[in-house]
Design a protein around this motif. Structure first.
Motif, PDB file in Angstrom:
ATOM      1  N   ARG A  80       0.832  -1.199   0.000  1.00  0.00           N
ATOM      2  CA  ARG A  80       0.000   0.000   0.000  1.00  0.00           C
ATOM      3  C   ARG A  80       0.868   1.251   0.000  1.00  0.00           C
ATOM      4  NH1 ARG A  80      -4.546  -1.456   4.602  1.00  0.00           N
ATOM      5  NH2 ARG A  80      -5.298  -3.387   3.640  1.00  0.00           N
ATOM      6  N   THR A  81       0.286   2.326  -0.513  1.00  0.00           N
ATOM      7  CA  THR A  81       0.999   3.602  -0.550  1.00  0.00           C
ATOM      8  C   THR A  81       0.660   4.480   0.649  1.00  0.00           C
ATOM      9  OG1 THR A  81      -0.765   4.668  -1.817  1.00  0.00           O
ATOM     10  CG2 THR A  81       1.002   3.589  -3.070  1.00  0.00           C
ATOM     11  N   ARG A  82      -0.388   4.132   1.381  1.00  0.00           N
ATOM     12  CA  ARG A  82      -0.905   4.946   2.489  1.00  0.00           C
ATOM     13  C   ARG A  82      -1.320   6.314   1.969  1.00  0.00           C
ATOM     14  NH1 ARG A  82      -2.159   1.714   6.565  1.00  0.00           N
ATOM     15  NH2 ARG A  82      -2.096   3.474   8.022  1.00  0.00           N
ATOM     16  N   MET A  83      -1.794   6.353   0.751  1.00  0.00           N
ATOM     17  CA  MET A  83      -2.304   7.586   0.150  1.00  0.00           C
ATOM     18  C   MET A  83      -3.709   7.336  -0.375  1.00  0.00           C
ATOM     19  SD  MET A  83      -2.966   9.429  -2.845  1.00  0.00           S
ATOM     20  CE  MET A  83      -1.985   8.843  -4.224  1.00  0.00           C
ATOM     21  N   LEU A  84      -4.599   8.279  -0.114  1.00  0.00           N
ATOM     22  CA  LEU A  84      -5.974   8.199  -0.584  1.00  0.00           C
ATOM     23  C   LEU A  84      -6.245   9.362  -1.532  1.00  0.00           C
ATOM     24  CD1 LEU A  84      -7.724   7.470   2.836  1.00  0.00           C
ATOM     25  CD2 LEU A  84      -6.988   5.803   1.117  1.00  0.00           C
ATOM     26  N   GLY A  85      -7.134   9.139  -2.462  1.00  0.00           N
ATOM     27  CA  GLY A  85      -7.502  10.182  -3.397  1.00  0.00           C
ATOM     28  C   GLY A  85      -8.890  10.722  -3.106  1.00  0.00           C
ATOM     29  N   VAL A  86      -9.079  12.017  -3.382  1.00  0.00           N
ATOM     30  CA  VAL A  86     -10.401  12.635  -3.273  1.00  0.00           C
ATOM     31  C   VAL A  86     -10.674  13.407  -4.551  1.00  0.00           C
ATOM     32  CG1 VAL A  86     -11.870  14.283  -2.059  1.00  0.00           C
ATOM     33  CG2 VAL A  86     -10.316  12.825  -0.758  1.00  0.00           C
ATOM     34  N   ILE A  87     -11.816  13.119  -5.175  1.00  0.00           N
ATOM     35  CA  ILE A  87     -12.284  13.882  -6.324  1.00  0.00           C
ATOM     36  C   ILE A  87     -13.475  14.714  -5.850  1.00  0.00           C
ATOM     37  CG2 ILE A  87     -13.298  13.770  -8.630  1.00  0.00           C
ATOM     38  CD1 ILE A  87     -11.950  11.047  -8.981  1.00  0.00           C
ATOM     39  N   SER A  88     -13.381  16.031  -6.020  1.00  0.00           N
ATOM     40  CA  SER A  88     -14.465  16.891  -5.538  1.00  0.00           C
ATOM     41  C   SER A  88     -14.898  17.854  -6.632  1.00  0.00           C
ATOM     42  CB  SER A  88     -14.031  17.673  -4.292  1.00  0.00           C
ATOM     43  OG  SER A  88     -12.974  18.561  -4.600  1.00  0.00           O
ATOM     44  N   PHE A  89     -16.105  18.362  -6.475  1.00  0.00           N
ATOM     45  CA  PHE A  89     -16.652  19.335  -7.414  1.00  0.00           C
ATOM     46  C   PHE A  89     -17.248  20.479  -6.613  1.00  0.00           C
ATOM     47  CE2 PHE A  89     -19.980  21.124 -10.087  1.00  0.00           C
ATOM     48  CZ  PHE A  89     -19.299  21.310 -11.277  1.00  0.00           C
ATOM     49  N   ASP A  90     -17.043  21.705  -7.078  1.00  0.00           N
ATOM     50  CA  ASP A  90     -17.558  22.885  -6.384  1.00  0.00           C
ATOM     51  C   ASP A  90     -17.026  22.929  -4.952  1.00  0.00           C
ATOM     52  OD1 ASP A  90     -19.000  25.236  -6.513  1.00  0.00           O
ATOM     53  OD2 ASP A  90     -20.823  24.361  -5.708  1.00  0.00           O
ATOM     54  N   ALA A  91     -15.711  22.699  -4.829  1.00  0.00           N
ATOM     55  CA  ALA A  91     -15.095  22.534  -3.510  1.00  0.00           C
ATOM     56  C   ALA A  91     -15.068  23.804  -2.679  1.00  0.00           C
ATOM     57  CB  ALA A  91     -13.670  22.008  -3.672  1.00  0.00           C
ATOM     58  N   ALA A  92     -15.363  24.957  -3.278  1.00  0.00           N
ATOM     59  CA  ALA A  92     -15.326  26.202  -2.516  1.00  0.00           C
ATOM     60  C   ALA A  92     -16.577  26.393  -1.662  1.00  0.00           C
ATOM     61  CB  ALA A  92     -15.162  27.395  -3.461  1.00  0.00           C
ATOM     62  N   ARG A  93     -17.661  25.695  -1.978  1.00  0.00           N
ATOM     63  CA  ARG A  93     -18.876  25.846  -1.184  1.00  0.00           C
ATOM     64  C   ARG A  93     -18.678  25.260   0.212  1.00  0.00           C
ATOM     65  NH1 ARG A  93     -23.523  23.698  -1.787  1.00  0.00           N
ATOM     66  NH2 ARG A  93     -22.902  21.919  -3.048  1.00  0.00           N
ATOM     67  N   TYR A  94     -19.491  25.749   1.156  1.00  0.00           N
ATOM     68  CA  TYR A  94     -19.312  25.382   2.554  1.00  0.00           C
ATOM     69  C   TYR A  94     -19.383  23.877   2.781  1.00  0.00           C
ATOM     70  CZ  TYR A  94     -20.306  24.756   7.507  1.00  0.00           C
ATOM     71  OH  TYR A  94     -20.273  24.319   8.808  1.00  0.00           O
ATOM     72  N   GLY A  95     -20.402  23.226   2.202  1.00  0.00           N
ATOM     73  CA  GLY A  95     -20.574  21.793   2.433  1.00  0.00           C
ATOM     74  C   GLY A  95     -19.404  20.966   1.946  1.00  0.00           C
ATOM     75  N   PRO A  96     -19.060  21.040   0.643  1.00  0.00           N
ATOM     76  CA  PRO A  96     -17.922  20.257   0.148  1.00  0.00           C
ATOM     77  C   PRO A  96     -16.609  20.611   0.837  1.00  0.00           C
ATOM     78  CG  PRO A  96     -19.281  21.007  -1.680  1.00  0.00           C
ATOM     79  CD  PRO A  96     -19.800  21.695  -0.453  1.00  0.00           C
ATOM     80  N   ALA A  97     -16.394  21.906   1.115  1.00  0.00           N
ATOM     81  CA  ALA A  97     -15.143  22.313   1.772  1.00  0.00           C
ATOM     82  C   ALA A  97     -15.049  21.722   3.175  1.00  0.00           C
ATOM     83  CB  ALA A  97     -15.044  23.835   1.824  1.00  0.00           C
ATOM     84  N   SER A  98     -16.150  21.742   3.912  1.00  0.00           N
ATOM     85  CA  SER A  98     -16.153  21.192   5.271  1.00  0.00           C
ATOM     86  C   SER A  98     -15.969  19.681   5.247  1.00  0.00           C
ATOM     87  CB  SER A  98     -17.471  21.541   5.976  1.00  0.00           C
ATOM     88  OG  SER A  98     -17.645  22.931   6.048  1.00  0.00           O
ATOM     89  N   THR A  99     -16.586  19.031   4.279  1.00  0.00           N
ATOM     90  CA  THR A  99     -16.440  17.584   4.151  1.00  0.00           C
ATOM     91  C   THR A  99     -15.004  17.211   3.824  1.00  0.00           C
ATOM     92  OG1 THR A  99     -18.730  17.388   3.377  1.00  0.00           O
ATOM     93  CG2 THR A  99     -17.248  15.546   2.904  1.00  0.00           C
ATOM     94  N   LEU A 100     -14.389  17.959   2.908  1.00  0.00           N
ATOM     95  CA  LEU A 100     -13.002  17.688   2.530  1.00  0.00           C
ATOM     96  C   LEU A 100     -12.059  17.875   3.714  1.00  0.00           C
ATOM     97  CD1 LEU A 100     -11.045  16.937   0.298  1.00  0.00           C
ATOM     98  CD2 LEU A 100     -10.991  19.344  -0.399  1.00  0.00           C
ATOM     99  N   THR A 101     -12.291  18.906   4.526  1.00  0.00           N
ATOM    100  CA  THR A 101     -11.482  19.119   5.728  1.00  0.00           C
ATOM    101  C   THR A 101     -11.599  17.927   6.679  1.00  0.00           C
ATOM    102  OG1 THR A 101     -11.698  21.532   5.594  1.00  0.00           O
ATOM    103  CG2 THR A 101     -11.137  20.606   7.744  1.00  0.00           C
ATOM    104  N   ALA A 102     -12.821  17.429   6.844  1.00  0.00           N
ATOM    105  CA  ALA A 102     -13.031  16.281   7.736  1.00  0.00           C
ATOM    106  C   ALA A 102     -12.345  15.035   7.210  1.00  0.00           C
ATOM    107  CB  ALA A 102     -14.531  16.020   7.897  1.00  0.00           C
TER     108      ALA A 102
END
Length: 366
Positions: A80-102
């Motif tokens: 394993r690489t111990r790396m995870l990927g995240v694909i997001s859309f409209d990441a500047a909005r409060y919901g996606p940004a907060s989710t990405l931080t979590a």
């Protein structure tokens, strides 16, 4: 000769050298601890099949030698690489940004790094390129924040060859999905306003094709129909306060308006301003309910009644689901696991809602 534990720890910030003058390697640790190289590898990867005293002997040898395992060595040992990927859309909005931080916080606590790709468009080619990049980086798994239906379709067509968890949309192939309970949230908002005595509730929806907006609008409509209330055609915004203001000016022209449910708090802010400029008091003349409970919602004038979505929970649970899928991939011989995880929502009643004016037909003046 290789050093021994009796020699004491290496100076802080420096590694001991072995007899060839090179930095200590796994073989040196194995020799000093009196174990095999395979046992050292198991200790590095927290394998449960190592006795406590053996584990401590290996760790003592590591400290004595100043041994620091490289990330590449650990990747080779664990696969394993111990790396995870995240694909997001409209990441500047409060919901996606907060989710990405979590997600980032939970991943760090679990010993993973996160590589994030924020998409500007939701077409298939863009999604495929993002998936290919994460695959080339060796991501152990991917979380996709996919708020639009077309983004989900693109993900389904991308055929990622790595464990995947999707937020908001069902790919229809058993891929785990984590999402907030938008239908229940809209139902709670609409019922709250009806319970106060409002004859009906107008709706300012999010953009068409966004799954959460569509679910909220569907649930708002179904709740009104079940109550026998009049259902108006919803207005549609783009999640921004500007669009809330523009649509709010339209709503303010309706003399029969007493209640409105807005699909997010930013648009609700615009509605509040539009109503104020039109001389419609909130909540005395018009009650307003938002959605999401952004940090500023409690400080609007008046403080906004809204549906609280726990975006931290959503991100943390999505990360947990992904790690479970990585550690225990589905087996044909095993019963399929539930693919949907619904995160509960709560109604936060503040000062933007009350009973309709007594002059309204439902509340004749005594």
């Amino acid at each position: 000769m290789t050093g021994s534990a009796a020699d004491g720890p290496a100076p802080r910030g420096r590694s001991r050298r072995n007899f060839a003058g090179a930095r200590p390697v796994m073989d040196d640790v194995a020799k000093l601890a009196g174990v095999s190289k395979q046992t050292v590898s198991r200790v590095l990867n927290d394998h449960p099949a190592v006795r406590a005293e053996t584990r401590e002997a290996v760790r003592t040898a590591m400290r004595a030698l100043g041994y620091r395992p490289s990330s590449s060595a650990r990747s080779l040992a664990s696969g394993r690489t111990r790396m995870l990927g995240v694909i997001s859309f409209d990441a500047a909005r409060y919901g996606p940004a907060s989710t990405l931080t979590a997600i980032n916080t939970a991943a760090q606590e679990a010993g993973y790094l996160v590589s994030s790709i924020a998409l500007d468009t939701a077409d298939r080619d863009t999604v495929v390129r993002a998936a290919d990049r994460l695959s080339a980086e060796g991501a152990d798994g991917v979380i996709a924040i996919a708020p639009q239906v077309r983004l989900a379709r693109a993900l389904a067509e991308a055929h990622l060859d790595t464990p995947l968890v999707v937020m908001d949309n069902d790919l229809g192939d058993g891929t785990p999905m984590v999402t907030s309970d938008a239908r229940t949230g809209a139902r709670k908002a609409t019922r709250h306003l009806l319970s106060l005595g409002h004859p009906t509730v107008r709706h300012l929806a999010g953009p068409t094709g966004w799954t959460s907006a569509d679910r909220r609008a569907d649930s708002w409509r179904a709740t009104l129909e079940a109550a026998g209330a009049e259902v108006h055609v919803p207005l549609v915004g783009d999640w921004s306060a500007d669009s809330g203001y523009d649509r709010g000016r339209e709503l303010a022209k309706d003399p029969g308006l007493t209640a409105v449910f807005v699909s997010n708090d930013q648009m609700a802010l615009g509605v509040l301003r539009a109503l104020h400029e039109a001389g419609r008091r909130v909540p005395e003349d018009v009650s307003v309910v938002g959605y999401d409970d952004i940090p500023e919602a409690a400080h609007f004038l008046p403080p906004l009644t809204t549906i609280r979505t726990d975006f931290t929970d959503i991100g943390t649970i999505a990360l947990r689901v992904l790690l479970t899928r990585i550690d225990s991939p589905p087996q044909p011989s095993r019963a399929p696991e539930p693919s949907l995880t619904l995160i509960p929502v709560d109604l936060r009643v503040r000062h933007s809602t009350t009973a309709p004016p007594r002059s309204h037909p439902r509340h004749p003046t005594v």
